[in-house]
Design a protein around this motif. Structure first.
Motif, PDB file in Angstrom:
ATOM      1  N   SER A 148      41.617  30.565  49.551  1.00 39.76           N
ATOM      2  CA  SER A 148      42.051  29.566  50.394  1.00 39.76           C
ATOM      3  C   SER A 148      43.363  29.496  50.484  1.00 39.76           C
ATOM      4  N   ARG A 149      44.154  29.735  49.387  1.00 39.45           N
ATOM      5  CA  ARG A 149      45.675  29.283  49.349  1.00 39.45           C
ATOM      6  C   ARG A 149      46.280  30.751  50.070  1.00 39.45           C
ATOM      7  N   LEU A 150      45.848  31.847  50.015  1.00 40.05           N
ATOM      8  CA  LEU A 150      46.635  33.121  50.578  1.00 40.05           C
ATOM      9  C   LEU A 150      45.976  33.393  51.890  1.00 40.05           C
ATOM     10  N   ARG A 151      44.834  32.884  52.293  1.00 41.08           N
ATOM     11  CA  ARG A 151      44.071  32.870  53.539  1.00 41.08           C
ATOM     12  C   ARG A 151      44.035  34.414  53.899  1.00 41.08           C
ATOM     13  N   ALA A 152      43.301  34.893  52.704  1.00 44.64           N
ATOM     14  CA  ALA A 152      42.987  36.401  52.678  1.00 44.64           C
ATOM     15  C   ALA A 152      41.880  36.672  51.868  1.00 44.64           C
ATOM     16  N   ARG A 153      41.270  37.769  51.933  1.00 43.20           N
ATOM     17  CA  ARG A 153      39.885  38.241  51.064  1.00 43.20           C
ATOM     18  C   ARG A 153      40.607  38.663  49.917  1.00 43.20           C
ATOM     19  N   VAL A 154      40.271  38.411  48.710  1.00 48.39           N
ATOM     20  CA  VAL A 154      40.618  38.472  47.413  1.00 48.39           C
ATOM     21  C   VAL A 154      39.799  39.856  47.103  1.00 48.39           C
ATOM     22  N   LEU A 155      40.409  41.037  46.660  1.00 43.46           N
ATOM     23  CA  LEU A 155      39.842  42.064  45.801  1.00 43.46           C
ATOM     24  C   LEU A 155      39.540  41.897  44.512  1.00 43.46           C
ATOM     25  N   GLN A 156      40.669  41.403  43.881  1.00 49.40           N
ATOM     26  CA  GLN A 156      40.536  41.536  42.415  1.00 49.40           C
ATOM     27  C   GLN A 156      41.570  40.276  41.879  1.00 49.40           C
ATOM     28  N   ALA A 157      41.322  39.643  41.118  1.00 50.60           N
ATOM     29  CA  ALA A 157      42.099  38.505  40.482  1.00 50.60           C
ATOM     30  C   ALA A 157      42.019  38.707  38.997  1.00 50.60           C
ATOM     31  N   MET A 158      43.022  38.977  38.467  1.00 48.24           N
ATOM     32  CA  MET A 158      43.299  39.096  36.812  1.00 48.24           C
ATOM     33  C   MET A 158      44.124  37.883  36.299  1.00 48.24           C
ATOM     34  N   VAL A 159      43.665  37.340  35.472  1.00 49.82           N
ATOM     35  CA  VAL A 159      44.516  36.138  34.813  1.00 49.82           C
ATOM     36  C   VAL A 159      45.233  36.787  33.897  1.00 49.82           C
ATOM     37  N   THR A 160      46.689  36.441  34.111  1.00 44.36           N
ATOM     38  CA  THR A 160      47.493  37.094  33.076  1.00 44.36           C
ATOM     39  C   THR A 160      47.826  36.041  32.157  1.00 44.36           C
ATOM     40  N   GLN A 161      47.805  34.768  32.405  1.00 44.98           N
ATOM     41  CA  GLN A 161      48.295  33.805  31.487  1.00 44.98           C
ATOM     42  C   GLN A 161      47.811  32.181  31.870  1.00 44.98           C
ATOM     43  N   VAL A 162      47.428  31.590  30.634  1.00 45.14           N
ATOM     44  CA  VAL A 162      46.482  30.166  31.119  1.00 45.14           C
ATOM     45  C   VAL A 162      47.669  29.211  30.056  1.00 45.14           C
ATOM     46  N   ASP A 163      47.800  28.222  30.542  1.00 46.18           N
ATOM     47  CA  ASP A 163      48.509  27.278  29.768  1.00 46.18           C
ATOM     48  C   ASP A 163      48.016  26.025  30.306  1.00 46.18           C
ATOM     49  N   TYR A 164      46.742  25.495  28.982  1.00 49.39           N
ATOM     50  CA  TYR A 164      46.189  24.369  29.307  1.00 49.39           C
ATOM     51  C   TYR A 164      46.848  22.891  29.087  1.00 49.39           C
TER      52      TYR A 164
END
Length: 185
Positions: A148-164
């Motif tokens: 939705s944000r990129l207005r593109a089809r995501v092929l891969q999404a790798m989370v590199t950092q999470v800050d709760y």
């Protein structure tokens, strides 16, 4: 030596300006590629003209290898340009006595870089680090949010950092941008 220098200068200008700068527009790296190439050419030429002990040659290249490439973040693609700039300097410095060999190797290296970095070959695939102001527990929701944000089809999404604490997620995203020509029709 002057033939080798002329071939080296033509080759590095074609690589650094003709291919790299016109596609990526980083003036700082354009200068770095040219300076590194000419420096390598000069050292190799000097080592070939002035008979020196092989230990001196290894020492010089050891010294070059410890120089750290300090700049803003550079991509693997830009490292490849560094490598080819070095190789062009070496080829033209060493093969100055064999101009046809040097010319052939220059042509091959430049052609490979031109084709390998051509947008037509890479298509519409992109890579980007995205910082989101939300943490998604569900990978499918993360993918949908990114699309939705990129207005593109995501092929891969790798989370590199999470800050709760700050509710932030950093994601390395590979995606395909839509074909704008097809959407205009």
């Amino acid at each position: 030596m002057f033939t080798g220098l002329a071939m080296d200068l033509v080759a590095i200008v074609l690589l650094a300006y003709g291919i790299y700068y016109r596609r990526h527009h980083r003036r700082d790296l354009l200068f770095a590629y040219v300076a590194l190439n000419v420096g390598i050419f000069a050292v190799v030429s000097l080592l070939l003209v002035q008979r020196v002990d092989i230990a001196v040659g290894f020492g010089l290249f050891g010294l070059l290898s410890i120089i750290r490439l300090r700049s803003s973040e550079i991509t693997q693609q830009e490292i490849a340009y560094y490598f080819v700039a070095i190789v062009l300097g070496l080829v033209n410095g060493i093969a100055a006595a064999m101009p046809l060999t040097a010319l052939t190797l220059n042509g091959v290296l430049l052609a490979v870089m031109y084709v390998a970095d051509h947008r037509g070959l890479l298509g519409r695939t992109r890579q980007q680090l995205v910082t989101l102001d939300v943490v998604h527990a569900d990978p499918e929701l993360l993918k949908a949010d990114l699309e939705s944000r990129l207005r593109a089809r995501v092929l891969q999404a790798m989370v590199t950092q999470v800050d709760y604490v700050r509710d932030v997620t950093v994601v390395d995203v590979r995606y395909v941008v839509p074909d704008m020509k097809a959407s205009v029709r």
